[in-house]
Enzyme design. Sequence first.
Site, PDB file in Angstrom:
ATOM      1  N   GLU A  73       0.820  -1.218   0.000  1.00 51.97           N
ATOM      2  CA  GLU A  73       0.000   0.000   0.000  1.00 51.97           C
ATOM      3  C   GLU A  73       0.850   1.262   0.000  1.00 51.97           C
ATOM      4  O   GLU A  73       0.438   2.290  -0.535  1.00 51.97           O
ATOM      5  CB  GLU A  73      -0.963   0.015   1.194  1.00 51.97           C
ATOM      6  CG  GLU A  73      -2.106  -0.992   1.095  1.00 51.97           C
ATOM      7  CD  GLU A  73      -1.772  -2.353   1.685  1.00 51.97           C
ATOM      8  OE1 GLU A  73      -0.575  -2.613   1.975  1.00 51.97           O
ATOM      9  OE2 GLU A  73      -2.692  -3.160   1.861  1.00 51.97           O
ATOM     10  N   PHE A 101     -11.518  -6.588  14.018  1.00 57.81           N
ATOM     11  CA  PHE A 101     -10.446  -7.127  13.183  1.00 57.81           C
ATOM     12  C   PHE A 101     -10.073  -6.114  12.096  1.00 57.81           C
ATOM     13  O   PHE A 101     -10.946  -5.577  11.433  1.00 57.81           O
ATOM     14  CB  PHE A 101     -10.898  -8.456  12.547  1.00 57.81           C
ATOM     15  CG  PHE A 101      -9.869  -9.025  11.602  1.00 57.81           C
ATOM     16  CD1 PHE A 101      -8.640  -9.469  12.081  1.00 57.81           C
ATOM     17  CD2 PHE A 101     -10.119  -9.095  10.247  1.00 57.81           C
ATOM     18  CE1 PHE A 101      -7.684  -9.978  11.216  1.00 57.81           C
ATOM     19  CE2 PHE A 101      -9.165  -9.600   9.370  1.00 57.81           C
ATOM     20  CZ  PHE A 101      -7.947 -10.045   9.852  1.00 57.81           C
ATOM     21  N   GLN A 102      -8.801  -5.870  11.944  1.00 60.94           N
ATOM     22  CA  GLN A 102      -8.258  -4.902  10.981  1.00 60.94           C
ATOM     23  C   GLN A 102      -8.861  -3.511  11.161  1.00 60.94           C
ATOM     24  O   GLN A 102      -9.151  -2.820  10.198  1.00 60.94           O
ATOM     25  CB  GLN A 102      -8.430  -5.405   9.540  1.00 60.94           C
ATOM     26  CG  GLN A 102      -7.537  -6.603   9.268  1.00 60.94           C
ATOM     27  CD  GLN A 102      -7.388  -6.963   7.796  1.00 60.94           C
ATOM     28  OE1 GLN A 102      -8.280  -6.730   7.003  1.00 60.94           O
ATOM     29  NE2 GLN A 102      -6.261  -7.550   7.441  1.00 60.94           N
ATOM     30  N   LYS A 120     -17.338  -0.139   5.821  1.00 59.64           N
ATOM     31  CA  LYS A 120     -17.879  -1.150   4.913  1.00 59.64           C
ATOM     32  C   LYS A 120     -19.403  -1.050   4.790  1.00 59.64           C
ATOM     33  O   LYS A 120     -19.944  -1.197   3.689  1.00 59.64           O
ATOM     34  CB  LYS A 120     -17.479  -2.528   5.455  1.00 59.64           C
ATOM     35  CG  LYS A 120     -17.702  -3.673   4.485  1.00 59.64           C
ATOM     36  CD  LYS A 120     -17.210  -4.979   5.106  1.00 59.64           C
ATOM     37  CE  LYS A 120     -17.758  -6.189   4.371  1.00 59.64           C
ATOM     38  NZ  LYS A 120     -16.876  -6.640   3.291  1.00 59.64           N
ATOM     39  N   MET A 169      24.747   8.030   2.160  1.00 60.61           N
ATOM     40  CA  MET A 169      24.662   9.367   2.747  1.00 60.61           C
ATOM     41  C   MET A 169      24.981   9.329   4.236  1.00 60.61           C
ATOM     42  O   MET A 169      25.682  10.202   4.754  1.00 60.61           O
ATOM     43  CB  MET A 169      23.275   9.971   2.506  1.00 60.61           C
ATOM     44  CG  MET A 169      23.177  11.439   2.876  1.00 60.61           C
ATOM     45  SD  MET A 169      24.380  12.465   2.023  1.00 60.61           S
ATOM     46  CE  MET A 169      23.410  13.089   0.657  1.00 60.61           C
TER      47      MET A 169
END
Lengths: 165, 565
Positions: free
Chosen positions: B49, B111-112, B161, B478
């Site tokens: 993502e 959940f999630q 949802k 760097m």
Amino acid sequence: MKHTISVLVENEFGVLARVAGLFSGRGFNIESLSVAPTLDPSISRMTIVTSGDDRILEQINKQLNKLIDTIKVIDFTGEEFIERELCMIKVTAEDDTRAEVLRICDIFRGKVVDVTPKCYVIEVTGAPAKINAIIELLRPMGIKELVRSGPVALGRGPKGWRSND
Amino acid sequence: MKLTGSKILLECLQREGVDTVFGYPGGTVINIYDDLMDSPIKHILTRHEQAAVHAADGYARATGKVGVAIATSGPGATNTITGIATAYMDSIPLVVISGQVPTPLIGNDAFQEADIIGITRPITKHNFLVRDVKDLATIMKKAFYIARTGRPGPVVIDLPKDIQLATAKFEYPETVELRGYKPTYSGNVRMVEKAAAMILAAKKPVIYVGGGATLTDAHAELKQLAEMIQAPVTTTLMGMACFPKRHPLSLGMLGMHGTYYANMAVTNSDLLIALGARFDDRVTGKIATFAPHAKIIHVDIDPTSIKKNVRVDLPIVGDLRDVLTKLLKELGEHAEEVTKQGDRLKPWLEEIADWRRQQPMSYVPSKTEIKPQFVIEKLRELSSDDAIVTTEVGQHQMWAAQFFDFVQPRTFLSSGGLGTMGFGLPAALGAQAAFPKRQVIDISGDGSFQMNSQELATLVQYRLPVKIVILNNNFLGMVRQWQQLFFNKRYSQTCMELPIDFVKLAEAYGATGLRAGKPEEVEEVIRKAFATKGPVIMEFKISREENVLPMVPAGASLNEMVLAS
């Protein structure tokens, strides 16, 4: 230097968190913050007391204005304004101090809003300095608990915050 | 007609002209993905993502349009954070849509579930939790409006949802009204007049250009201004491609790894004309000694940028292109003085030319080792003028900024503010999706590349022919450079001791891998890569302890540079 700022915001979910997060995220101080809806229920008014030098205050003003939900920011610095705070004090009031507590309460035009044989709850309003003064006078009597609302503020004169008023 | 929330979402995207979205499906966005199958909108499935958001960001930077990414709730949404923060710091317009657990479960540690609105509050321009499907279309309209107007930025829409399943009458609002959000586009004419007067009175002016010039596509006006008043132009990393580097008035980049002459010019200037830049600490060095003799004109659309870091003598809030147009008009009315001014500035340009002669941008060439700067120069030589270059973050990024001569705006896409390693590859993916026919090159280091290397799969799957350059020194270069210069060469955790076979890695994904170990192989590898149809990794084994110079040490003044020679 201390500054009192009024912020008119959309009365929406999460707005308080946006304002509080802005202060903490950018390291600005909040000494007090009070918030409630206005006459127009879609708008809430916050009163924030903060401190910092001119540069910081300018940033605070600009950053508050930058929030999408902010409708108006009023910095009362240099303006004529009225500042009031509500305080409730639960103070011991037994035989020897009962009369003295009442006298102090009277002088500050406070009200006793709860009475028990051993204590009073006193309600008092005024500028923060006045609240500090009554607290100092009542402290020797034995303050069990107190709560302060933090100041709210309004500009003096006929002008409202909407520029078209 | 009543539509489900997920269909309304897709309808709104179409109304906003979105043709491509980047994302990753999951439980709480499964309805959106189902409806996506019947939608003309193209979806690109990234492998992470974070990459979806960087890809949308690259798409937005290359096109100027709003980039769109979709992620599921919980881990999907938290994976987008780095992408969102990157876009926020560089003012890139994005709309990120995250799924959320059904409304009745919010707050239950479902959940999630993650409080993505809370988490993204300080790294978005604004965010919305949709609590009623009836509000969805209006919120979408507001989100795109907020993302692309004023100082652009990312907006998150958290869509539970059950709202995706609920139905409402679909009506896309034609206008949007936000009483608390009215960006100032039009620069104050009186301030512009003052600016013109200050410019005509200056003896040592410098134009300092930031990302605002890119975001407003103000390159033509900028060039006109510079040529009109004969003032030198230096850019930040974000303003990089807005002014052609080969222009005689170009000083290249300023700041920590800027050119000697740009930093000397700023330090000695008597007027700094800051255009859409925000005086970042990487630009100013020590604030107290920054441009000590200069009056400062600061043009920016965001009032918070003005006087945040430096004192400003003349602030102008407005859209940069609008302000420049007005300024050009105002100066045009003083044609005679402007011409005189051009003559008066000759000694100043001569002084700058001297600095340039003393310390040009250079490096020590080598016949045995591949110098990274040489690779960058060769890349420029062999690529077309409209090639889009993305970078990761580190030494390779600075070498690209220093040695690649950009000529067109929106051809250099780099994470400037946040400095996000792993940005370049997915950003290149997004830019290539926007411009399938243009050359897109990700200039990378071996460290950064491995932060999002999984996106090779996306490139191959969607036939996105991005050319990846890995300047491989087996170091986190760097940080190693800082350790060498400031930590007594104690290379703590910067040596990438496991050598990766990047050629094999490319082949494992079905891409092409090429490698150069000697300077004479460099050109051939680049030519071969550019002639190959699909994505290619070009690995260059570069001189391991090469440093990015000049360098202003952290906290030092701009004129206290560590120089190349």
